[in-house]
Every structure is written in C-alpha cells, then in structure tokens.
Design a protein around this motif. Sequence first.
Motif, PDB file in Angstrom:
ATOM      1  N   TYR A 238       0.822  -1.211   0.000  1.00 50.93           N
ATOM      2  CA  TYR A 238       0.000   0.000   0.000  1.00 50.93           C
ATOM      3  C   TYR A 238       0.861   1.269   0.000  1.00 50.93           C
ATOM      4  O   TYR A 238       0.477   2.271  -0.602  1.00 50.93           O
ATOM      5  N   LEU A 239       2.021   1.208   0.662  1.00 52.32           N
ATOM      6  CA  LEU A 239       2.871   2.391   0.772  1.00 52.32           C
ATOM      7  C   LEU A 239       3.525   2.755  -0.550  1.00 52.32           C
ATOM      8  O   LEU A 239       3.449   3.911  -0.991  1.00 52.32           O
ATOM      9  N   TYR A 240       4.162   1.776  -1.203  1.00 53.58           N
ATOM     10  CA  TYR A 240       4.949   2.100  -2.395  1.00 53.58           C
ATOM     11  C   TYR A 240       4.099   2.510  -3.599  1.00 53.58           C
ATOM     12  O   TYR A 240       4.500   3.398  -4.354  1.00 53.58           O
ATOM     13  N   PRO A 241       2.908   1.921  -3.810  1.00 54.65           N
ATOM     14  CA  PRO A 241       2.048   2.481  -4.863  1.00 54.65           C
ATOM     15  C   PRO A 241       1.643   3.926  -4.583  1.00 54.65           C
ATOM     16  O   PRO A 241       1.537   4.735  -5.515  1.00 54.65           O
ATOM     17  N   ALA A 242       1.436   4.279  -3.295  1.00 54.90           N
ATOM     18  CA  ALA A 242       1.092   5.671  -2.961  1.00 54.90           C
ATOM     19  C   ALA A 242       2.256   6.602  -3.281  1.00 54.90           C
ATOM     20  O   ALA A 242       2.068   7.695  -3.837  1.00 54.90           O
ATOM     21  N   ILE A 243       3.477   6.174  -2.937  1.00 52.93           N
ATOM     22  CA  ILE A 243       4.666   6.979  -3.267  1.00 52.93           C
ATOM     23  C   ILE A 243       4.812   7.091  -4.774  1.00 52.93           C
ATOM     24  O   ILE A 243       5.049   8.171  -5.321  1.00 52.93           O
ATOM     25  N   GLY A 244       4.674   5.963  -5.461  1.00 55.77           N
ATOM     26  CA  GLY A 244       4.829   5.960  -6.917  1.00 55.77           C
ATOM     27  C   GLY A 244       3.847   6.862  -7.622  1.00 55.77           C
ATOM     28  O   GLY A 244       4.199   7.552  -8.591  1.00 55.77           O
ATOM     29  N   ASN A 245       2.596   6.903  -7.155  1.00 54.17           N
ATOM     30  CA  ASN A 245       1.592   7.769  -7.781  1.00 54.17           C
ATOM     31  C   ASN A 245       1.975   9.241  -7.680  1.00 54.17           C
ATOM     32  O   ASN A 245       1.819  10.009  -8.643  1.00 54.17           O
ATOM     33  N   LEU A 246       2.468   9.643  -6.515  1.00 58.26           N
ATOM     34  CA  LEU A 246       2.888  11.044  -6.363  1.00 58.26           C
ATOM     35  C   LEU A 246       4.104  11.355  -7.219  1.00 58.26           C
ATOM     36  O   LEU A 246       4.215  12.441  -7.794  1.00 58.26           O
ATOM     37  N   VAL A 247       5.039  10.389  -7.317  1.00 52.00           N
ATOM     38  CA  VAL A 247       6.268  10.632  -8.076  1.00 52.00           C
ATOM     39  C   VAL A 247       5.982  10.771  -9.565  1.00 52.00           C
ATOM     40  O   VAL A 247       6.507  11.685 -10.222  1.00 52.00           O
ATOM     41  N   TRP A 248       5.155   9.892 -10.134  1.00 52.23           N
ATOM     42  CA  TRP A 248       4.909  10.017 -11.574  1.00 52.23           C
ATOM     43  C   TRP A 248       4.104  11.281 -11.888  1.00 52.23           C
ATOM     44  O   TRP A 248       4.291  11.892 -12.956  1.00 52.23           O
ATOM     45  N   LYS A 249       3.235  11.689 -10.978  1.00 46.50           N
ATOM     46  CA  LYS A 249       2.511  12.943 -11.189  1.00 46.50           C
ATOM     47  C   LYS A 249       3.464  14.131 -11.116  1.00 46.50           C
ATOM     48  O   LYS A 249       3.302  15.120 -11.841  1.00 46.50           O
ATOM     49  N   LEU A 250       4.466  14.035 -10.237  1.00 48.15           N
ATOM     50  CA  LEU A 250       5.491  15.075 -10.182  1.00 48.15           C
ATOM     51  C   LEU A 250       6.247  15.138 -11.507  1.00 48.15           C
ATOM     52  O   LEU A 250       6.531  16.233 -12.020  1.00 48.15           O
ATOM     53  N   GLY A 251       6.564  13.976 -12.079  1.00 47.99           N
ATOM     54  CA  GLY A 251       7.238  13.956 -13.381  1.00 47.99           C
ATOM     55  C   GLY A 251       6.422  14.641 -14.461  1.00 47.99           C
ATOM     56  O   GLY A 251       6.956  15.391 -15.286  1.00 47.99           O
ATOM     57  N   ALA A 252       5.108  14.393 -14.451  1.00 50.98           N
ATOM     58  CA  ALA A 252       4.235  15.056 -15.428  1.00 50.98           C
ATOM     59  C   ALA A 252       4.239  16.561 -15.217  1.00 50.98           C
ATOM     60  O   ALA A 252       4.238  17.344 -16.189  1.00 50.98           O
ATOM     61  N   ALA A 253       4.259  17.002 -13.949  1.00 54.78           N
ATOM     62  CA  ALA A 253       4.298  18.439 -13.659  1.00 54.78           C
ATOM     63  C   ALA A 253       5.614  19.057 -14.140  1.00 54.78           C
ATOM     64  O   ALA A 253       5.635  20.191 -14.655  1.00 54.78           O
ATOM     65  N   ILE A 254       6.723  18.323 -14.003  1.00 54.04           N
ATOM     66  CA  ILE A 254       8.020  18.820 -14.489  1.00 54.04           C
ATOM     67  C   ILE A 254       7.983  18.999 -16.001  1.00 54.04           C
ATOM     68  O   ILE A 254       8.491  19.994 -16.536  1.00 54.04           O
ATOM     69  N   ILE A 255       7.367  18.043 -16.690  1.00 52.34           N
ATOM     70  CA  ILE A 255       7.260  18.144 -18.152  1.00 52.34           C
ATOM     71  C   ILE A 255       6.441  19.369 -18.548  1.00 52.34           C
ATOM     72  O   ILE A 255       6.835  20.147 -19.440  1.00 52.34           O
ATOM     73  N   LEU A 256       5.305  19.560 -17.899  1.00 56.90           N
ATOM     74  CA  LEU A 256       4.444  20.707 -18.227  1.00 56.90           C
ATOM     75  C   LEU A 256       5.161  22.025 -17.956  1.00 56.90           C
ATOM     76  O   LEU A 256       5.075  22.968 -18.760  1.00 56.90           O
ATOM     77  N   LEU A 257       5.854  22.105 -16.831  1.00 56.37           N
ATOM     78  CA  LEU A 257       6.584  23.326 -16.502  1.00 56.37           C
ATOM     79  C   LEU A 257       7.707  23.569 -17.496  1.00 56.37           C
ATOM     80  O   LEU A 257       7.980  24.720 -17.888  1.00 56.37           O
ATOM     81  N   SER A 258       8.362  22.488 -17.929  1.00 57.07           N
ATOM     82  CA  SER A 258       9.440  22.623 -18.906  1.00 57.07           C
ATOM     83  C   SER A 258       8.918  23.085 -20.261  1.00 57.07           C
ATOM     84  O   SER A 258       9.595  23.847 -20.967  1.00 57.07           O
ATOM     85  N   LEU A 259       7.725  22.642 -20.633  1.00 58.96           N
ATOM     86  CA  LEU A 259       7.144  23.093 -21.899  1.00 58.96           C
ATOM     87  C   LEU A 259       6.866  24.589 -21.876  1.00 58.96           C
ATOM     88  O   LEU A 259       6.875  25.253 -22.927  1.00 58.96           O
ATOM     89  N   GLY A 260       6.615  25.117 -20.666  1.00 57.21           N
ATOM     90  CA  GLY A 260       6.419  26.562 -20.553  1.00 57.21           C
ATOM     91  C   GLY A 260       7.659  27.358 -20.898  1.00 57.21           C
ATOM     92  O   GLY A 260       7.581  28.577 -21.124  1.00 57.21           O
ATOM     93  N   ALA A 261       8.827  26.676 -20.945  1.00 57.78           N
ATOM     94  CA  ALA A 261      10.072  27.366 -21.306  1.00 57.78           C
ATOM     95  C   ALA A 261      10.052  27.854 -22.749  1.00 57.78           C
ATOM     96  O   ALA A 261      10.891  28.685 -23.133  1.00 57.78           O
ATOM     97  N   VAL A 262       9.125  27.350 -23.540  1.00 59.13           N
ATOM     98  CA  VAL A 262       8.977  27.857 -24.906  1.00 59.13           C
ATOM     99  C   VAL A 262       8.600  29.339 -24.874  1.00 59.13           C
ATOM    100  O   VAL A 262       9.016  30.128 -25.733  1.00 59.13           O
ATOM    101  N   LEU A 263       7.811  29.722 -23.859  1.00 61.97           N
ATOM    102  CA  LEU A 263       7.412  31.119 -23.712  1.00 61.97           C
ATOM    103  C   LEU A 263       8.392  31.907 -22.850  1.00 61.97           C
ATOM    104  O   LEU A 263       8.621  33.094 -23.100  1.00 61.97           O
ATOM    105  N   TRP A 264       8.940  31.232 -21.813  1.00 63.26           N
ATOM    106  CA  TRP A 264       9.896  31.902 -20.926  1.00 63.26           C
ATOM    107  C   TRP A 264      10.982  30.900 -20.555  1.00 63.26           C
ATOM    108  O   TRP A 264      10.757  29.995 -19.761  1.00 63.26           O
ATOM    109  N   GLU A 265      12.149  31.027 -21.140  1.00 65.03           N
ATOM    110  CA  GLU A 265      13.199  30.009 -21.052  1.00 65.03           C
ATOM    111  C   GLU A 265      13.620  29.639 -19.631  1.00 65.03           C
ATOM    112  O   GLU A 265      13.901  28.468 -19.364  1.00 65.03           O
ATOM    113  N   PRO A 266      13.703  30.580 -18.688  1.00 61.10           N
ATOM    114  CA  PRO A 266      14.120  30.194 -17.324  1.00 61.10           C
ATOM    115  C   PRO A 266      13.222  29.148 -16.657  1.00 61.10           C
ATOM    116  O   PRO A 266      13.629  28.555 -15.655  1.00 61.10           O
TER     117      PRO A 266
END
Length: 383
Positions: A238-266
């Motif tokens: 039960y613990l590791y699937p809960a950790i894994g769900n948060l981690v992969w969602k964090l990865g998706a958030a990193i991708i979305l934030l990185s795509l914003g660099a098209v408008l603002w590189e920093p």
Amino acid sequence: MDALLDIGRFFINPVFYIALLAAVLLGYFRVKKERKMFRTRIIWGWREFAGLVKDGLLFALVFSVLFAGIGLVVPIEWLIALSAVAILLMVAGVYQLGSFIYLALAAVFIGWLFRTNEWNVDLGIISYSGYAVNWDWLVPVALISGAMVVAEGLLIRKHGAEAASPRLETSSRGLAAAAYTAKRLWLLPVLLVVPGDLIESYAPYWPQLPIGQSMFSFILFPMVFGFQSRARKTMPIYLYPAIGNLVWKLGAAIILLSLGAVLWEPLAFIALIAGAAARLAIAVNFELKERQGNNAVAPQALGVMIIDVLPDSPAHKMGLMRGEVIRKVNGLSVSNEMELYEAIQVNAAHCRLEVLDHSREVRLRQHVIFRHDHHRLGLIVVK
C-alpha cells in the motif's frame, strides 16, 4: 552497421557494468541480512539484478522513440557529468538520493561549476571542462528529466514492494515487530541525440546525421536511478504504490513546466529546481509518517501476525500474505508461534486456517501438506 556499432558502444560505458555489479550486491546483502535474522532467504537473491533493465525496458523503448523523434538534443558534457554522478550514487549506495531529478540537476551543477572555475579534468580519451548554461540544451534536459521521473514513479508503484525485505525491530511497547526495506536500482538504455561537432572531437568514427547546417549523432545511453524507502506503519503493497503515484505525477508536472520554457526560457531551470525540491518533500513526508504510530506488523492479542511467506511454500499456495493474522488452525485458536505449530500437528496432512486479512475480514484457507513441503508451512511470524 553504424546502428549496430552505436548499440555496441553502449556496453563500453562503465555506468552499465557498475549498475550490474550494484544490482548483484543489492540482492547479495539483502539475502545476507534475511539469513541472519530469519535463518532463510525470503526473496529470490537475483530479483534486483533481474529487474535492473527488464522492469523499465518498455519505458526505454518509448523514450528512445520520443526523444530521438522529437529531437531533444543534449550536450555530451552533461551526459559525462550524469555518468559521474550515477557512478558516485552506486558506489556510495545512498539510494534515498537516487531519483533521476537529483542526478540530472547535479550533473547540470557540475558542468556549470567546472566552467565557472575553469577546472579541467583529463579522463583519458576526453578532457572535461564543463559547459556554459544554455537554454537550448537546458530545456531538453528538463523534459527528459520529467519523463524519467514519470518512469521512476510508475516503476516504484509496480515493482517497489517486490523486493521489500523484512527487518526485525523493537516496537514502542518493547515487543518484537517488523518493518520492510525496499532498495532498488533501475537502468534504462535510452537513445539520445547529441550535437555532432561535440562528439566528433571525442570519437571521430561516430556516425553523424546532417540536418540543415547542423550535425547530430545518436548515442545509446544508460539512464540510471534508484529508490530506497522503509515501510513501518503501512504495508509495502500500500505504501509504495502511494509513493509511486505522487512521483509520476510530479514527473508530469516537471514536463508541463518545462514546456512553458517555450514562452519563458528560465522555466526549464525552475522545473529542475522545483522538481528536485518536490521529490525531496515526497520522500521526507512519507518517511516522517512511517516513523509515527505503531508497526503494522507487531504481536497481536489474538492470533499470530505473518511477517513474510516463503515463495512456493504451502503458505504461499494458500494465498497467505505478509501482514495477515492467523486466528485459528484446524479449529484451534492460536496466539503465538508455539501454539500455531502445535495446532498444525493436530491434522498435519490437511491444514485449515482462519485468517484475518488486511481489511480485517475473516477468510478460510486450507491446503494438503505433503512430506516434501516446508515443515513450518513456509511462514515467518512475529514471535
């Protein structure tokens, strides 16, 4: 033939061989601790080695197509620094810091530090002097890091509990209890694109791809990341699937934030910093929660708590799981290990168990015990 040579050169990278050795050692030391505490090996000793590449092979194929197809170009200097950080991680064995976002950010910092201080290291076939921070390659690095964190989270969710090994400890009431430690390492062979003029100076024989006025090369690179956590208050399944769900969602958030660099590189650099901070927050949050409260596996007033079940044993065939409580054996109530095995002898040929599962619901299990079966059903219980 050039493609085959590219694949062959993957096996020249020392990260690959150090990862193989590290995975073998993970299994070796885990089994050694299991034998010391329980006098038997619980989980297959080659589990970590077998899953090193196999667990993430699908991600490696998908990412290779995406990264090469989209044309995410990364500097060879960043890959060299990434290799050095990965080797340091595996040698130190501190897999709590094994998330790919940590390694990627550390590699960026190392390259910048070398260039800022004008340091130079002769590595034999190449000379490393770092690189200047440039948004042209920092955006692909951030996108690749986000994708790798997504893979990390999904691998933790699916495979994190597989090699979680029990450890005996003393509960807050001074009684024997158990916790579970998971320590994993994964390697993804990913096809990446690097600037042709950079790699040409190191390996002039490397095949190059001309696109417009620029030259590019493909390189099959071993992406390594690790995971380590301790389940005490919550069962690993039960613990590791809960950790894994948060981690992969964090990865998706990193991708979305990185795509914003098209408008603002920093935003690419912010994505790396914020991603590393958020990944650390996830780890610390779960670690603190697991330290609070009572052990999930501890002595019970009524029944015998299962610490683990040996593979291919009668208990495994009955579907018994770690963390469940055996209340009755052959119709007799049991409250400790001695009573458990005395009750088994009442009808040793056909064993019937009343078990309290994780949902606190009673279920019945039975199994015909043969002479070659484990004499203790293959159970490791709280004493």
